[in-house]
Design a protein around this motif. Structure first.
Motif, short mmCIF file in Angstrom:
data_model
loop_
_atom_site.label_atom_id
_atom_site.label_comp_id
_atom_site.label_asym_id
_atom_site.label_seq_id
_atom_site.Cartn_x
_atom_site.Cartn_y
_atom_site.Cartn_z
N PRO B 56 0.81 -1.23 0.00
CA PRO B 56 0.00 0.00 0.00
C PRO B 56 0.85 1.28 0.00
N LEU B 63 -1.99 7.50 -3.11
CA LEU B 63 -3.25 7.97 -3.72
C LEU B 63 -4.09 8.74 -2.70
N LYS B 65 -5.47 7.42 0.00
CA LYS B 65 -6.57 6.61 0.52
C LYS B 65 -6.20 5.87 1.79
N ALA B 66 -4.99 6.04 2.27
CA ALA B 66 -4.55 5.40 3.50
C ALA B 66 -3.42 6.22 4.10
N TYR B 175 -2.24 11.09 -10.51
CA TYR B 175 -3.57 11.10 -9.91
C TYR B 175 -3.76 12.34 -9.04
N TRP B 345 1.25 -8.82 -8.43
CA TRP B 345 0.30 -7.85 -8.96
C TRP B 345 0.89 -6.46 -8.84
N SER B 347 -0.61 -2.19 -9.52
CA SER B 347 -1.75 -1.40 -9.96
C SER B 347 -1.23 -0.02 -10.28
N GLY B 350 -4.71 3.09 -12.97
CA GLY B 350 -6.03 2.47 -12.99
C GLY B 350 -6.05 1.09 -13.63
N VAL B 351 -4.89 0.57 -14.01
CA VAL B 351 -4.84 -0.76 -14.66
C VAL B 351 -4.29 -1.78 -13.67
N ASN B 352 -4.93 -2.93 -13.66
CA ASN B 352 -4.52 -4.02 -12.78
C ASN B 352 -3.59 -4.93 -13.58
N ASP B 394 -5.76 -5.87 -16.74
CA ASP B 394 -7.21 -5.86 -16.53
C ASP B 394 -7.90 -7.12 -17.04
#
Ligand SMILES: Cc1cc2nc3c(=O)[nH]c(=O)nc-3n(C[C@H](O)[C@H](O)[C@H](O)COP(=O)(O)OP(=O)(O)OC[C@H]3O[C@@H](n4cnc5c(N)ncnc54)[C@H](O)[C@@H]3O)c2cc1C
Ligand code: SF4
Lengths: 81, 464
Positions: B56, B63, B65-66, B175, B345, B347, B350-352, B394
């Motif tokens: 994260p 981003l 978000k944390a 972002y 993985w 990210s 916006g693409v996984n 994706d």
């Protein structure tokens, strides 16, 4: 409450994001972004998300039958990692 | 004592020491307790924090978000461990079964787990690396510092190295609407890990999202102003980019220095272990009381010709720690091999992006589903007529299927036609990996030959 998602397992089904939108969100088509430290008021939603994830990718503490945060393991069902 | 008696005693009153209190260390500790180990457990970690999660730090945290302070890993169970945090292990005495700590203390063990991971490779010029505004991203402290600086509205962020972490940082900056320049030695991002065909897609993705991507260049110098703040980066093509934040993303170095002279087969490539996670000594003889797991380990894998793999993968740390913990307290007949199929993985924008297997072994790639142009596809990598790896943009739901192909060494090129195979996928094309003898920070899977005592590693930090 501490949360971790095994993103190798995660399939981006977004059930968690419906059930606990303050913790989980999709970023783009299928990338899951989440807050690894969810507020205590998220306990119930988080427990539902853990249970609903179809691939058992979410692990959190303290959402297991109201057990103490450090003692209560909550794991998904298909725990084959 | 009988073997059963020995293991019974080990499980009830043995002393287990884990060095490295992060993902692998915590997972091993939890597994030991889950399997009924009731002896003493000591967790030694040089960071002053309880185990936290790193992925994260370059995603949710940047981003917004944390919080960078709050990525602690959840606890599956009560550990009842003796935590020695904020102090590094400084040496190992294999004969006396003792770990020496940096504060002079010593801890004895019956079983030791080495899980010291890797650290960010710093900018090679020390004076330049000290400039205010120059960062790396590996630890919580790194993330806190970088997060704070990005929040102070820098005019431009300059990322050195377009591997996964560098690309994720660039993505997060865009972002937040920050201007970003990314400099990469190869001709595209992610090339070291996924090859040139996929790298070209990653390059497009960056440019379309407004990243000023400079490929085929190296950074020759970082320039500071009179107050010691970074102000510009100089490139090998003569370019100068003014910037007030530089993030050095040049890959990682294994934390094995503390084992120097211990007699273990440890070096810059990591600590070699067998498929049961037991460490080799420098003679190539396997130990039976020292185990290894996570990013610091290199271990042979039957699916990949028994080559020693070093994996900087979250899932590998978890899986290998579980196997190591189980094997530490089990007699040989009950031990399990670590034959996890590598999976990763990322990210970004916006693409996984996900991969399974060992893409870097692939000499060819075939786009088997979707299309590169749509940036939604699966690519299968072939090696000597078999499927060796797959990558998805994706398209994660298909990867499981490709994992089975890898596990069964299915033939390559793939013969069947899939639901959405496009013309571009009918032929395999060269996967286009850079010459492996050239230094690169890119791959997160490193093949390091067949010998457990192979300590050779040529890395020329040569001014990225
Ligand atoms: C920013 C970032 C993003 C990532 N994103 C992804 C991702 O998207 N997908 C993925 O699969 N993986 C990702 N990873 C990789 C993943 O985090 C690692 O694979 C994982 O952390 C490995 O765990 P580990 O326990 O083996 O090692 P580490 O997490 O490196 O932990 C080792 C610990 O040991 C400590 N230590 C070192 N030396 C000593 C010593 N001598 N004494 C005591 N303690 C010591 C270290 O300080 C550290 O705390 C990412 C990593 C980073 C940094
Ligand atoms: S419910 Fe599970 S699979 Fe779906 S997005 Fe959430 S974590 Fe991923």
């Amino acid at each position: 409450m501490r949360v971790v998602v095994d993103l190798n397992k995660c399939q981006g089904y977004a059930q968690c994001a419906f059930l606990a939108p303050d913790v989980f969100a999709l970023h783009g088509e299928e990338s899951l972004v989440y807050d690894p430290c969810a507020g205590d008021e998220q306990r119930a939603q988080l427990a539902r998300a853990v249970a609903a994830c179809p691939v058992g990718a979410i692990t959190a503490d303290g959402t297991d039958d109201g057990a103490a945060p450090s003692a209560g393991p909550v794991r998904g069902t298909s725990d084959d990692r | 004592m009988t073997v059963e008696g020995f293991f019974e005693r080990l499980r009830t009153e043995g002393r287990i020491v884990i060095v490295g209190a992060s993902l692998a260390g915590l997972t091993a500790a939890e597994t030991l307790r889950a399997e009924g180990f009731t002896g003493s457990l000591t967790m030694i970690g040089d960071e002053p924090y309880e185990p936290y999660d790193r992925p994260p730090l370059s995603k949710a945290v940047l981003l917004g978000k944390a919080s960078p302070h709050r990525t602690d890993l959840p606890r599956r169970r009560e550990l009842d461990a003796d935590w020695r945090l904020g102090v590094a292990a400084a040496g190992l005495d294999l004969g006396a079964r003792r770990v020496r700590l940096a504060d002079g203390d010593e801890v004895e063990y019956d079983r030791l787990l080495i899980a010291t991971g890797v650290r960010a490779r710093p900018w090679p010029n020390e004076t330049e690396a000290q400039l205010d505004g120059v960062f790396v991203l590996r630890t919580r402290d790194d993330a806190v510092a970088l997060h704070r600086r990005l929040g102070a509205a820098p005019r431009r962020v300059f990322v050195i190295g377009a591997g996964f972490t560098g690309s994720e940082i660039a993505s997060a900056c865009r972002y937040q609407d920050l201007a970003v320049t990314v400099a990469e030695r190869a001709n595209a991002p992610l090339v070291g890990a996924l090859g040139g065909v996929v790298g070209a897609v990653a390059a497009e993705l960056q440019r379309e999202n407004g990243v000023d991507l400079r490929t085929g260049v190296t950074v020759t110098a970082l320039e500071g102003d009179t107050s010691g703040r970074v102000r510009a980066a100089h490139l090998s093509d003569g370019g100068v980019v003014e910037t007030d934040v530089v993030v050095v993303s040049l890959g990682a170095t294994r934390n094995t220095e503390w084992l120097t002279g211990s007699g273990l087969g440890a070096g810059p490539r990591g600590v070699a272990c067998d498929a049961g996670c037991r460490a080799f000594d420098f003679r190539g003889i396997v130990t039976d009381d020292v185990f290894v797991a996570g990013d610091v380990a290199r271990s042979p894998h039957p699916l990949f010709n028994y080559q020693f793999l070093s994996l900087e993968h979250w899932g590998n740390a978890v899986s290998q720690a579980e196997v190591a913990a189980h094997n530490m307290i089990s007699p040989s007949a009950d031990r399990r091999p670590h034959i996890w199929v590598p999976a990763f993985w990322s990210s970004q924008f916006g693409v996984n992006i996900k991969s399974v297997g060992v893409p870097t072994m692939g000499d060819q790639i075939m786009i088997t589903q979707g299309s590169l142009a749509e940036r939604r596809f699966v690519g299968a990598y072939g090696y000597q007529g078999r499927v060796i790896a797959a990558v998805s943009f994706d398209n994660t739901r298909w990867l499981q299927f490709y994992q089975q192909l890898i596990e069964t060494a299915a033939p390559f090129p793939l013969e069947y036609s899939t639901v959405d195979r496009r013309p571009e996928g009918r032929r395999p094309i060269p996967a286009d990996f850079p010459d492996p003898s050239l230094p690169t920070h890119g791959p997160t899977v490193t093949l390091s030959g067949y010998s457990p005592v192979d300590r050779r590693l040529v890395f020329t930090p040569a001014r990225h």
